[in-house]
Design a protein around this motif. Structure first.
Motif, PDB file in Angstrom:
ATOM      1  N   LEU A  88       3.197  -0.295  -9.186  1.00  0.00           N
ATOM      2  CA  LEU A  88       3.346  -0.728  -7.800  1.00  0.00           C
ATOM      3  C   LEU A  88       2.104  -0.374  -6.997  1.00  0.00           C
ATOM      4  O   LEU A  88       1.576  -1.197  -6.234  1.00  0.00           O
ATOM      5  CB  LEU A  88       4.576  -0.075  -7.168  1.00  0.00           C
ATOM      6  CG  LEU A  88       5.921  -0.364  -7.839  1.00  0.00           C
ATOM      7  CD1 LEU A  88       7.010   0.539  -7.253  1.00  0.00           C
ATOM      8  CD2 LEU A  88       6.297  -1.829  -7.674  1.00  0.00           C
ATOM      9  N   PHE A  89       1.619   0.842  -7.159  1.00  0.00           N
ATOM     10  CA  PHE A  89       0.404   1.301  -6.473  1.00  0.00           C
ATOM     11  C   PHE A  89      -0.785   0.428  -6.854  1.00  0.00           C
ATOM     12  O   PHE A  89      -1.528  -0.066  -5.986  1.00  0.00           O
ATOM     13  CB  PHE A  89       0.127   2.764  -6.844  1.00  0.00           C
ATOM     14  CG  PHE A  89      -1.237   3.259  -6.450  1.00  0.00           C
ATOM     15  CD1 PHE A  89      -1.468   3.727  -5.158  1.00  0.00           C
ATOM     16  CD2 PHE A  89      -2.280   3.261  -7.363  1.00  0.00           C
ATOM     17  CE1 PHE A  89      -2.731   4.184  -4.793  1.00  0.00           C
ATOM     18  CE2 PHE A  89      -3.539   3.718  -6.998  1.00  0.00           C
ATOM     19  CZ  PHE A  89      -3.770   4.180  -5.712  1.00  0.00           C
ATOM     20  N   PHE A  90      -0.964   0.198  -8.144  1.00  0.00           N
ATOM     21  CA  PHE A  90      -2.128  -0.554  -8.608  1.00  0.00           C
ATOM     22  C   PHE A  90      -2.080  -2.001  -8.115  1.00  0.00           C
ATOM     23  O   PHE A  90      -3.083  -2.539  -7.640  1.00  0.00           O
ATOM     24  CB  PHE A  90      -2.214  -0.509 -10.136  1.00  0.00           C
ATOM     25  CG  PHE A  90      -3.470  -1.131 -10.685  1.00  0.00           C
ATOM     26  CD1 PHE A  90      -4.655  -0.421 -10.692  1.00  0.00           C
ATOM     27  CD2 PHE A  90      -3.461  -2.424 -11.196  1.00  0.00           C
ATOM     28  CE1 PHE A  90      -5.828  -0.987 -11.190  1.00  0.00           C
ATOM     29  CE2 PHE A  90      -4.616  -2.998 -11.701  1.00  0.00           C
ATOM     30  CZ  PHE A  90      -5.808  -2.280 -11.699  1.00  0.00           C
ATOM     31  N   ALA A  91      -0.905  -2.621  -8.232  1.00  0.00           N
ATOM     32  CA  ALA A  91      -0.772  -4.016  -7.815  1.00  0.00           C
ATOM     33  C   ALA A  91      -1.064  -4.190  -6.330  1.00  0.00           C
ATOM     34  O   ALA A  91      -1.717  -5.159  -5.921  1.00  0.00           O
ATOM     35  CB  ALA A  91       0.621  -4.530  -8.152  1.00  0.00           C
ATOM     36  N   HIS A 134      -7.002  -5.500  -2.338  1.00  0.00           N
ATOM     37  CA  HIS A 134      -8.087  -5.203  -1.393  1.00  0.00           C
ATOM     38  C   HIS A 134      -9.415  -5.768  -1.881  1.00  0.00           C
ATOM     39  O   HIS A 134     -10.220  -6.293  -1.084  1.00  0.00           O
ATOM     40  CB  HIS A 134      -8.189  -3.685  -1.187  1.00  0.00           C
ATOM     41  CG  HIS A 134      -9.448  -3.242  -0.515  1.00  0.00           C
ATOM     42  ND1 HIS A 134      -9.648  -3.353   0.848  1.00  0.00           N
ATOM     43  CD2 HIS A 134     -10.590  -2.692  -1.021  1.00  0.00           C
ATOM     44  CE1 HIS A 134     -10.855  -2.891   1.155  1.00  0.00           C
ATOM     45  NE2 HIS A 134     -11.440  -2.491   0.046  1.00  0.00           N
ATOM     46  N   PHE A 135      -9.673  -5.686  -3.187  1.00  0.00           N
ATOM     47  CA  PHE A 135     -10.966  -6.072  -3.736  1.00  0.00           C
ATOM     48  C   PHE A 135     -11.114  -7.587  -3.887  1.00  0.00           C
ATOM     49  O   PHE A 135     -12.209  -8.074  -4.177  1.00  0.00           O
ATOM     50  CB  PHE A 135     -11.176  -5.379  -5.083  1.00  0.00           C
ATOM     51  CG  PHE A 135     -11.185  -3.881  -4.976  1.00  0.00           C
ATOM     52  CD1 PHE A 135     -12.340  -3.196  -4.637  1.00  0.00           C
ATOM     53  CD2 PHE A 135     -10.020  -3.149  -5.169  1.00  0.00           C
ATOM     54  CE1 PHE A 135     -12.350  -1.820  -4.510  1.00  0.00           C
ATOM     55  CE2 PHE A 135     -10.015  -1.760  -5.056  1.00  0.00           C
ATOM     56  CZ  PHE A 135     -11.182  -1.102  -4.716  1.00  0.00           C
ATOM     57  N   ALA A 154     -19.186  -3.026  -8.291  1.00  0.00           N
ATOM     58  CA  ALA A 154     -19.171  -1.595  -8.596  1.00  0.00           C
ATOM     59  C   ALA A 154     -17.961  -0.894  -7.981  1.00  0.00           C
ATOM     60  O   ALA A 154     -17.364  -0.012  -8.611  1.00  0.00           O
ATOM     61  CB  ALA A 154     -20.461  -0.945  -8.107  1.00  0.00           C
ATOM     62  N   ASP A 155     -17.580  -1.277  -6.772  1.00  0.00           N
ATOM     63  CA  ASP A 155     -16.434  -0.635  -6.124  1.00  0.00           C
ATOM     64  C   ASP A 155     -15.145  -0.904  -6.901  1.00  0.00           C
ATOM     65  O   ASP A 155     -14.318  -0.007  -7.087  1.00  0.00           O
ATOM     66  CB  ASP A 155     -16.286  -1.127  -4.693  1.00  0.00           C
ATOM     67  CG  ASP A 155     -17.387  -0.623  -3.776  1.00  0.00           C
ATOM     68  OD1 ASP A 155     -18.030   0.387  -4.120  1.00  0.00           O
ATOM     69  OD2 ASP A 155     -17.611  -1.242  -2.720  1.00  0.00           O
ATOM     70  N   ARG A 157      -5.405  -8.248   0.746  1.00  0.00           N
ATOM     71  CA  ARG A 157      -4.555  -7.070   0.938  1.00  0.00           C
ATOM     72  C   ARG A 157      -3.545  -7.342   2.050  1.00  0.00           C
ATOM     73  O   ARG A 157      -3.873  -7.940   3.080  1.00  0.00           O
ATOM     74  CB  ARG A 157      -5.399  -5.848   1.290  1.00  0.00           C
ATOM     75  CG  ARG A 157      -4.570  -4.577   1.525  1.00  0.00           C
ATOM     76  CD  ARG A 157      -5.472  -3.396   1.842  1.00  0.00           C
ATOM     77  NE  ARG A 157      -4.712  -2.242   2.282  1.00  0.00           N
ATOM     78  CZ  ARG A 157      -4.135  -1.353   1.487  1.00  0.00           C
ATOM     79  NH1 ARG A 157      -4.243  -1.504   0.181  1.00  0.00           N
ATOM     80  NH2 ARG A 157      -3.469  -0.323   1.963  1.00  0.00           N
ATOM     81  N   MET A 158      -2.319  -6.886   1.850  1.00  0.00           N
ATOM     82  CA  MET A 158      -1.284  -7.051   2.873  1.00  0.00           C
ATOM     83  C   MET A 158      -1.604  -6.218   4.101  1.00  0.00           C
ATOM     84  O   MET A 158      -2.101  -5.095   3.994  1.00  0.00           O
ATOM     85  CB  MET A 158       0.079  -6.609   2.323  1.00  0.00           C
ATOM     86  CG  MET A 158       0.597  -7.424   1.164  1.00  0.00           C
ATOM     87  SD  MET A 158       2.127  -6.690   0.517  1.00  0.00           S
ATOM     88  CE  MET A 158       2.430  -7.745  -0.907  1.00  0.00           C
ATOM     89  N   ALA A 159      -1.310  -6.768   5.261  1.00  0.00           N
ATOM     90  CA  ALA A 159      -1.467  -6.030   6.513  1.00  0.00           C
ATOM     91  C   ALA A 159      -0.245  -5.142   6.713  1.00  0.00           C
ATOM     92  O   ALA A 159       0.883  -5.623   6.721  1.00  0.00           O
ATOM     93  CB  ALA A 159      -1.620  -6.996   7.679  1.00  0.00           C
ATOM     94  N   ASP A 160      -0.463  -3.855   6.855  1.00  0.00           N
ATOM     95  CA  ASP A 160       0.661  -2.919   6.990  1.00  0.00           C
ATOM     96  C   ASP A 160       1.016  -2.745   8.464  1.00  0.00           C
ATOM     97  O   ASP A 160       0.670  -1.746   9.102  1.00  0.00           O
ATOM     98  CB  ASP A 160       0.304  -1.579   6.355  1.00  0.00           C
ATOM     99  CG  ASP A 160       1.463  -0.587   6.436  1.00  0.00           C
ATOM    100  OD1 ASP A 160       2.615  -1.043   6.597  1.00  0.00           O
ATOM    101  OD2 ASP A 160       1.210   0.621   6.349  1.00  0.00           O
TER     102      ASP A 160
END
Length: 243
Positions: A139-142, A147-148, A113-114, A152-155
């Motif tokens: 870029l934002f979407f990729a 995350h899901f 669902a998320d 996800r890259m560690a910032d």
């Protein structure tokens, strides 16, 4: 048994003279495949076929059985009436890229669902955004889709940790021995993009098409390293052309 669910169309393939095989990311059942009969004629698509364009968000009543690889749709209609996503060449190309990327990541037919809410919101935000935001939207979407799926890259970018190791998904203080890394301006931009929480913030990024193209190729490399059998993206080159 029938179920009512929302769905986002990922891919549509013509089947025979009058039918479609449609891959849909549903809110209830995750990614599913449906046979839709009688929505085309031998010569052209009917108005009903327009519902099954990639990125369309539909209200569905579907037949579902856990043991079947393909299902059928009893009823369908628009859940969202877009202003531009399905008609504007640039936004439609971006939406098609988003749908192909999503499909390549969805390996199992499990409800999420998320993730569904994130993708639905992203398409709605793309529909209403400015040209500048749209140009940076892939870029934002990729970056945020990762995350899901757990990678996800560690910032943790700073003046010391200025190399983005794509195998590890983190910034480090030295050049990796393998070729899968980002450095310099593109590493700094990736860190800034990771901090973007809402698409409207992309208005602050003045990127030229060369930088966007290079970043998308790096992000494609990142997905290929973390998603088994990721392969090539057909929409990527189209996106390079329109942006």
């Amino acid at each position: 048994m029938t179920h009512k669910t929302k769905g986002i169309v990922l891919r549509t393939i013509k089947y025979g003279e009058t039918s479609l095989v449609v891959t849909i990311f549903t809110e209830l059942f995750g990614v599913q495949t449906y046979m839709v009969n009688g929505v085309r004629t031998a010569k052209k698509a009917s108005a009903k076929a327009n519902y099954f364009q990639p990125a369309a968000i539909l209200d569905l009543i579907v037949y579902h059985s856990e043991n079947k690889p393909m299902h059928r749709i009893k009823e369908f209609g628009w859940a969202v009436l877009f202003d531009s996503v399905l008609t504007d060449v640039i936004k439609n190309s971006i939406a098609s890229y988003m749908m192909e990327l999503l499909q390549k990541c969805l390996k199992q037919p499990e409800a999420n669902a998320d993730l569904f809410n994130f993708c639905e919101a992203a398409l709605l935000q793309l529909d209403g955004c400015s040209k500048k935001v749209a140009a940076n939207f892939p870029l934002f979407f990729a970056l945020h889709l990762t995350h899901f799926f757990g990678f996800r890259m560690a910032d943790d970018f700073d003046s010391g940790n200025c190399f983005l190791d794509l195998q590890e998904g983190m910034f480090i203080d030295h050049q990796p021995v393998h070729p899968h890394f980002i450095e310099g301006e593109k590493a700094a931009l990736t860190s800034q993009l990771l901090k973007v929480m809402q698409p409207y913030e992309l208005e602050e990024f003045s990127l030229n098409h060369i930088i966007r193209r290079q970043l998308l190729l790096h992000f494609h490399d990142y997905y290929a390293l973390h998603i088994p059998e990721f392969g090539q993206m057909k929409t990527l080159m189209v996106l390079h052309e329109v942006l």
